[in-house]
Design a protein around this motif. Structure first.
Motif, mmCIF file in Angstrom:
data_model
loop_
_atom_site.group_PDB
_atom_site.id
_atom_site.type_symbol
_atom_site.label_atom_id
_atom_site.label_comp_id
_atom_site.label_asym_id
_atom_site.label_seq_id
_atom_site.Cartn_x
_atom_site.Cartn_y
_atom_site.Cartn_z
ATOM 1 N N LEU A 139 0.815 -1.220 0.000
ATOM 2 C CA LEU A 139 0.000 0.000 0.000
ATOM 3 C C LEU A 139 0.848 1.269 0.000
ATOM 4 C CD1 LEU A 139 -2.760 -1.017 2.594
ATOM 5 C CD2 LEU A 139 -2.806 -1.267 0.114
ATOM 6 N N LEU A 140 1.791 1.358 -0.927
ATOM 7 C CA LEU A 140 2.640 2.549 -0.993
ATOM 8 C C LEU A 140 1.924 3.666 -1.746
ATOM 9 C CD1 LEU A 140 6.399 2.835 -1.467
ATOM 10 C CD2 LEU A 140 4.930 4.158 -3.001
ATOM 11 N N SER A 141 1.998 4.880 -1.205
ATOM 12 C CA SER A 141 1.405 6.056 -1.842
ATOM 13 C C SER A 141 2.383 7.217 -1.780
ATOM 14 C CB SER A 141 0.095 6.463 -1.151
ATOM 15 O OG SER A 141 -0.907 5.489 -1.333
ATOM 16 N N LEU A 142 2.546 7.882 -2.914
ATOM 17 C CA LEU A 142 3.344 9.103 -2.995
ATOM 18 C C LEU A 142 2.393 10.290 -2.948
ATOM 19 C CD1 LEU A 142 6.039 10.656 -3.682
ATOM 20 C CD2 LEU A 142 5.399 10.358 -6.084
ATOM 21 N N VAL A 143 2.654 11.234 -2.044
ATOM 22 C CA VAL A 143 1.826 12.436 -1.907
ATOM 23 C C VAL A 143 2.744 13.642 -2.056
ATOM 24 C CG1 VAL A 143 0.240 13.745 -0.462
ATOM 25 C CG2 VAL A 143 0.235 11.242 -0.361
ATOM 26 N N ALA A 144 2.590 14.375 -3.168
ATOM 27 C CA ALA A 144 3.463 15.515 -3.447
ATOM 28 C C ALA A 144 2.787 16.823 -3.071
ATOM 29 C CB ALA A 144 3.853 15.532 -4.925
ATOM 30 N N PHE A 145 3.585 17.735 -2.531
ATOM 31 C CA PHE A 145 3.159 19.082 -2.184
ATOM 32 C C PHE A 145 3.964 20.075 -3.025
ATOM 33 C CE2 PHE A 145 2.662 16.335 1.531
ATOM 34 C CZ PHE A 145 1.317 16.515 1.815
ATOM 35 N N PRO A 146 3.639 21.374 -2.975
ATOM 36 C CA PRO A 146 4.374 22.335 -3.809
ATOM 37 C C PRO A 146 5.885 22.336 -3.601
ATOM 38 C CG PRO A 146 2.367 23.346 -2.976
ATOM 39 C CD PRO A 146 2.476 22.007 -2.310
ATOM 40 N N ASP A 147 6.349 22.099 -2.373
ATOM 41 C CA ASP A 147 7.785 22.179 -2.119
ATOM 42 C C ASP A 147 8.379 20.906 -1.524
ATOM 43 O OD1 ASP A 147 6.418 22.392 0.227
ATOM 44 O OD2 ASP A 147 7.559 24.080 1.027
ATOM 45 N N SER A 148 7.602 19.838 -1.452
ATOM 46 C CA SER A 148 8.115 18.593 -0.873
ATOM 47 C C SER A 148 7.174 17.452 -1.245
ATOM 48 C CB SER A 148 8.227 18.706 0.656
ATOM 49 O OG SER A 148 6.941 18.882 1.234
ATOM 50 N N TYR A 149 7.480 16.266 -0.745
ATOM 51 C CA TYR A 149 6.587 15.128 -0.926
ATOM 52 C C TYR A 149 6.771 14.159 0.236
ATOM 53 C CZ TYR A 149 10.823 12.879 -2.796
ATOM 54 O OH TYR A 149 12.100 12.390 -2.953
ATOM 55 N N ARG A 150 5.777 13.305 0.407
ATOM 56 C CA ARG A 150 5.842 12.268 1.430
ATOM 57 C C ARG A 150 5.496 10.926 0.802
ATOM 58 N NH1 ARG A 150 2.997 15.124 6.742
ATOM 59 N NH2 ARG A 150 4.451 16.897 6.853
ATOM 60 N N ILE A 151 6.063 9.895 1.376
ATOM 61 C CA ILE A 151 5.789 8.533 0.925
ATOM 62 C C ILE A 151 5.218 7.758 2.100
ATOM 63 C CG2 ILE A 151 6.782 6.394 0.040
ATOM 64 C CD1 ILE A 151 8.914 8.062 -1.341
ATOM 65 N N PHE A 152 4.036 7.202 1.877
ATOM 66 C CA PHE A 152 3.378 6.377 2.884
ATOM 67 C C PHE A 152 3.455 4.926 2.445
ATOM 68 C CE2 PHE A 152 -0.303 3.783 3.794
ATOM 69 C CZ PHE A 152 -0.499 3.921 5.160
ATOM 70 N N THR A 153 3.782 4.056 3.362
ATOM 71 C CA THR A 153 3.704 2.624 3.086
ATOM 72 C C THR A 153 3.552 1.877 4.403
ATOM 73 O OG1 THR A 153 4.716 0.787 1.875
ATOM 74 C CG2 THR A 153 6.194 2.161 3.193
ATOM 75 N N ILE A 154 3.164 0.625 4.294
ATOM 76 C CA ILE A 154 2.996 -0.226 5.468
ATOM 77 C C ILE A 154 3.996 -1.364 5.391
ATOM 78 C CG2 ILE A 154 1.441 -1.817 6.673
ATOM 79 C CD1 ILE A 154 -0.881 -0.095 5.819
ATOM 80 N N SER A 155 4.781 -1.502 6.425
ATOM 81 C CA SER A 155 5.700 -2.630 6.506
ATOM 82 C C SER A 155 4.895 -3.893 6.774
ATOM 83 C CB SER A 155 6.722 -2.404 7.627
ATOM 84 O OG SER A 155 7.454 -3.582 7.879
ATOM 85 N N SER A 156 5.030 -4.873 5.882
ATOM 86 C CA SER A 156 4.229 -6.095 6.004
ATOM 87 C C SER A 156 4.979 -7.208 6.717
ATOM 88 C CB SER A 156 3.793 -6.572 4.613
ATOM 89 O OG SER A 156 4.911 -6.724 3.758
ATOM 90 N N SER A 157 5.923 -6.836 7.568
ATOM 91 C CA SER A 157 6.634 -7.831 8.367
ATOM 92 C C SER A 157 5.722 -8.340 9.480
ATOM 93 C CB SER A 157 7.912 -7.222 8.945
ATOM 94 O OG SER A 157 7.613 -6.068 9.696
ATOM 95 N N ALA A 158 6.266 -9.124 10.382
ATOM 96 C CA ALA A 158 5.446 -9.719 11.449
ATOM 97 C C ALA A 158 4.724 -8.654 12.264
ATOM 98 C CB ALA A 158 6.327 -10.582 12.347
ATOM 99 N N SER A 159 5.426 -7.589 12.613
ATOM 100 C CA SER A 159 4.805 -6.474 13.332
ATOM 101 C C SER A 159 4.553 -5.348 12.335
ATOM 102 C CB SER A 159 5.714 -5.991 14.461
ATOM 103 O OG SER A 159 6.979 -5.629 13.951
#
Length: 357
Positions: A139-159
């Motif tokens: 579930l990786l998502s890239l979210v860009a803003f005017p001067d930066s960006y963020r990347i969201f993802t979920i680690s699918s390891s045991a925890s």
């Protein structure tokens, strides 16, 4: 021109000279000097000189290593986006997300996996290392803003944990609490709305969101959204980033079979969903037949006033033009090999000269 001369020109004169140049020339001038690059990419220059750029629907496929087909909805024509050498030679690279002119790839060379954020207009890219290794993710998502960006993802390891990357400080932050809201196997990407990333579950219907600042989750039930006698076969979210409107594409039916597809608009004031459009029956029957009633393969995206309804095993797009309130099909790309029968993934690409990696 002698570099000594133009390097000593005042910025306002150089700005005026550059304003007469065509867009392609400006792009090529970025590599001439750091001074020119900073001037061309400055917010002042970009705001004073608007460049009309076409936007595209980009088609990705696991067997496309060298380039991506691009569809221009305005001209109803196809183009090709060549990949940079660093990505095209990596057969294990795959496109995961797009946002405001940036593309995010997963790259798996022989040594270690990483992410690569790429601006196809400026041909610039940045490699991003994972917070730890090995790093199975979903579930990786890239979210860009005017001067930066963020990347969201979920680690699918045991925890399982939420991992957020911020391009401003170039660092990952890790938060917990995923299993309480999103079960394992959930495969629908989130959409950015009102400062959070939203996800929707259909069985039972549940709207969940995670704040990209602090990683906190919020849940909201869907009471009263659908008629009580109907069954939700699938639900997908899209968002209009300019008007800041959240939409939901919902499949309605019974016994797990979708009989109709509706579009709902979220009213933030009352926190309720309002039915906005219904897909014509004949078009609905065609779409449900091409996805073989396997609704896990259905996904949606927003592109320039268009709500696109796609299927992983079908190379065409069904889209609803919000402004015109009409439904259309994007035709199959003529360059696609006939043997490509599944794995089709569409993305919205709105080129941006100012999108920095």
């Amino acid at each position: 021109m002698d570099p000594v001369i133009w390097s000593n020109l005042p910025n306002h004169i150089l700005d005026h000279i550059l304003s007469f140049l065509p867009f392609k020339t400006l792009v090529s001038l970025r590599s001439t000097s750091k001074h020119l690059r900073s001037l061309i990419l400055s917010p002042t220059f970009l705001s004073d000189h608007s460049f009309p750029l076409p936007s595209f629907l980009l088609l990705s496929h696991p067997q496309a290593f060298q380039s991506f087909p691009l569809f221009d909805p305005n001209l109803i024509s196809w183009r090709t986006l060549p990949l940079p050498r660093s990505l095209s030679l990596t057969c294990a690279s795959s496109l995961l997300s797009s946002s405001h002119g940036l593309l995010c790839f997963s790259v798996s060379p022989s040594s270690a996996s990483s992410l690569s954020v790429f601006n196809p207009l400026t041909r610039s890219s940045r490699s991003i290392k994972f917070p730890f290794y090995p790093f199975p993710f979903e579930l990786l998502s890239l979210v860009a803003f005017p001067d930066s960006y963020r990347i969201f993802t979920i680690s699918s390891s045991a925890s399982r944990s939420v991992c957020l990357y911020d391009s401003g400080d170039r660092w990952w932050r890790i938060f917990g609490g995923v299993d309480q809201v999103l079960p394992r196997g959930f495969n629908q990407d989130g959409v950015f709305y009102n400062g959070s990333l939203y996800f929707v579950r259909s069985e039972p219907f549940l709207l969940v969101s995670v704040n990209l600042d602090d990683g906190k989750w919020t849940t909201a039930a869907g009471d009263g959204v659908f008629p009580a006698e109907d069954e939700i076969t699938f639900a997908r979210l899209v968002t209009d980033p300019e008007k800041k409107i959240l939409y939901m594409v919902g499949g309605i039916g019974s016994n797990g079979i979708c009989r109709s597809i509706k579009i709902y608009e979220f009213k933030r004031e009352t926190e309720s969903w309002i039915e906005a459009e219904t897909l014509p029956d004949i078009v609905c029957r065609k779409f449900t037949s091409v996805c073989y009633h396997n609704y896990e393969h259905v996904y949606c995206l927003w592109h320039k006033e268009m709500i696109c309804v796609c299927c992983y095993n079908w190379p065409e797009i069904l889209f609803f033009h919000v402004g015109r309130r009409t439904w259309h099909w994007v035709p199959k790309c003529p360059s696609l090999p006939e043997k490509w029968s599944c794995g089709f993934r569409w993305f919205s690409l709105v080129p941006s000269l100012s999108a920095s990696v």
